[in-house]
Design an enzyme around this catalytic site. Sequence first.
Site, short mmCIF file in Angstrom:
data_model
loop_
_atom_site.label_atom_id
_atom_site.label_comp_id
_atom_site.label_asym_id
_atom_site.label_seq_id
_atom_site.Cartn_x
_atom_site.Cartn_y
_atom_site.Cartn_z
N LYS A 201 20.13 33.03 36.16
CA LYS A 201 20.24 32.97 37.61
C LYS A 201 19.34 31.86 38.13
O LYS A 201 18.13 31.86 37.87
CB LYS A 201 19.84 34.31 38.22
CG LYS A 201 19.81 34.27 39.75
CD LYS A 201 19.62 35.64 40.34
CE LYS A 201 19.55 35.57 41.85
NZ LYS A 201 19.38 36.90 42.44
N LYS A 255 24.87 32.48 37.35
CA LYS A 255 24.94 32.47 38.81
C LYS A 255 24.09 31.34 39.37
O LYS A 255 22.97 31.17 38.90
CB LYS A 255 24.38 33.82 39.29
CG LYS A 255 24.34 33.99 40.78
CD LYS A 255 23.67 35.28 41.11
CE LYS A 255 23.40 35.30 42.59
NZ LYS A 255 22.48 36.33 42.95
C1 PBG Z 1 19.14 39.16 45.19
C2 PBG Z 1 20.48 38.59 45.03
C3 PBG Z 1 20.91 37.38 45.58
C4 PBG Z 1 22.26 37.28 45.31
C5 PBG Z 1 22.65 38.40 44.57
N1 PBG Z 1 21.51 39.21 44.39
C6 PBG Z 1 20.17 36.38 46.42
C7 PBG Z 1 18.92 35.82 45.97
O1 PBG Z 1 18.57 35.84 44.78
O2 PBG Z 1 18.21 35.32 46.84
C8 PBG Z 1 23.12 36.14 45.78
C9 PBG Z 1 24.57 36.41 45.89
C10 PBG Z 1 25.30 35.46 46.78
O3 PBG Z 1 24.76 34.45 47.29
O4 PBG Z 1 26.49 35.73 47.01
N2 PBG Z 1 18.44 39.57 44.11
#
Ligand code: PBG
Length: 330
Positions: A201, A255
Amino acid sequence: MNPCPFPSARLRRTRAGAWSRELVAETRLTPSDLIWPLFITDGSGVEEPIATLPGVSRWSVDRIVAQAREARVLGIPCVALFPNTPVGLRTEDASEALNPDNLICRAIRAVKDAVPDLGVLTDVALDPYTADGHDGITDERGYVVNDETSKILVEQALVQASAGADIVAPSDMMDGRVGAIRCALEEAGHPNVQIMAYAAKYASAFYGPFRDAVGSRGLLKGDKKSYQMDPRNADEALREVALDIAEGADHVMVKPGLPYLDIVAKVKARFDVPVFAYQVSGEYAMIEAAAAAGAGDRDALVLETLTAFKRAGCSGVLTYHAPLAARLLG
Ligand code: PBG
C-alpha cells in the site's frame, strides 16, 4: 519458408469478427471478480452523497442492507464496509474501534443477517477512529508507533470477526500485524476468517475522496509516508508481500490500482497467492470527471480499466464502480 508474397501471419484475422474476438480473448472480467466498497454513517434512513465521489453515498446501517441485497442480485461476491465514525467518538487512543457495538460492527451484523452468503470484508486500521486521522497511535512527536498500534489492531480484528466479518483487511502498514492477527484469530476460535493484507500500500495522492468519505481528511495531521510505501519502490513491495504471506495472509492487495499494475504483475509472477488490487477513490473520481467532461465514455472506461487488472494478474478488484460494471457485464 513463406510461399506467399505477403506475410501469412495477419494478426487482424482473429480480430475481424466479434465471435472470433470472443473465442481468442485471454482475459475474462465477470461480476464475481468484484468487491464493492460501501460507506456507513450514523443514524437511520440516511443517505449522504459524497461530493468528491459523485454517485457514491454513505448509508446508515438500516439502509446498507438494500445495497448488500443489490450486490447479491448483481453477482458481486463481497462488499467492503467502511465507517464514518461520528467526530465526537474519535480519540487519541481510538477506543471506539474496539467497541463491539460500533458503527462497523452494527453494519456487519445487519448485512450478514440480511444476506448471509455475501462476503463481508472490513478494514483493520485506526484512521476512522483517531482524532488526528492516522491509521495508528501517535507519540508526542506525531510518529505512528508500530507495536502499540499492532496490539490495538489485533483487538480490532477480533471485534470485527466476532461481529461476523468474513475477511479482515489490515490496511495500516504496521510491521508484523498480519502474524499477530492470524495468531489471535486462531486462538479466539476464528480459524476460517480470512486475512486480505493491504501488503503493498503506497503513500498516494489518490486517497483524497476516500478520506472525505470516512471523515478523516480534515483531521489528518501531516502525511502517512512513515508507514505507507514510497511510490518509487518496487522491490520493497515484494518484501512486504513475502512477509505478509509468511505471517499468514490468505490474499495480498496492491493499492492504488492502475498506476501500480507493474507491482501487480511482479507479485503475481513471484507468488502463488490470490492477488487483489484496489482501484481507489481518486481513480474512480478521475473516470467520473473524464465522463462528466465528455472526455471519455464512462462504461467503456470502467470495463477497460477493470479488465486491465485481470490481465495484469488480479484475482479480483475493489472498485466503487462494482455495481455499474456488474450491470454492464450481466
Ligand atoms: C485507510 C484506508 C485508506 C483507503 C482504504 N483504507 C486511506 C488511507 O490510507 O489514507 C483508501 C481507499 C480509497 O482511496 O478508495 N486505512
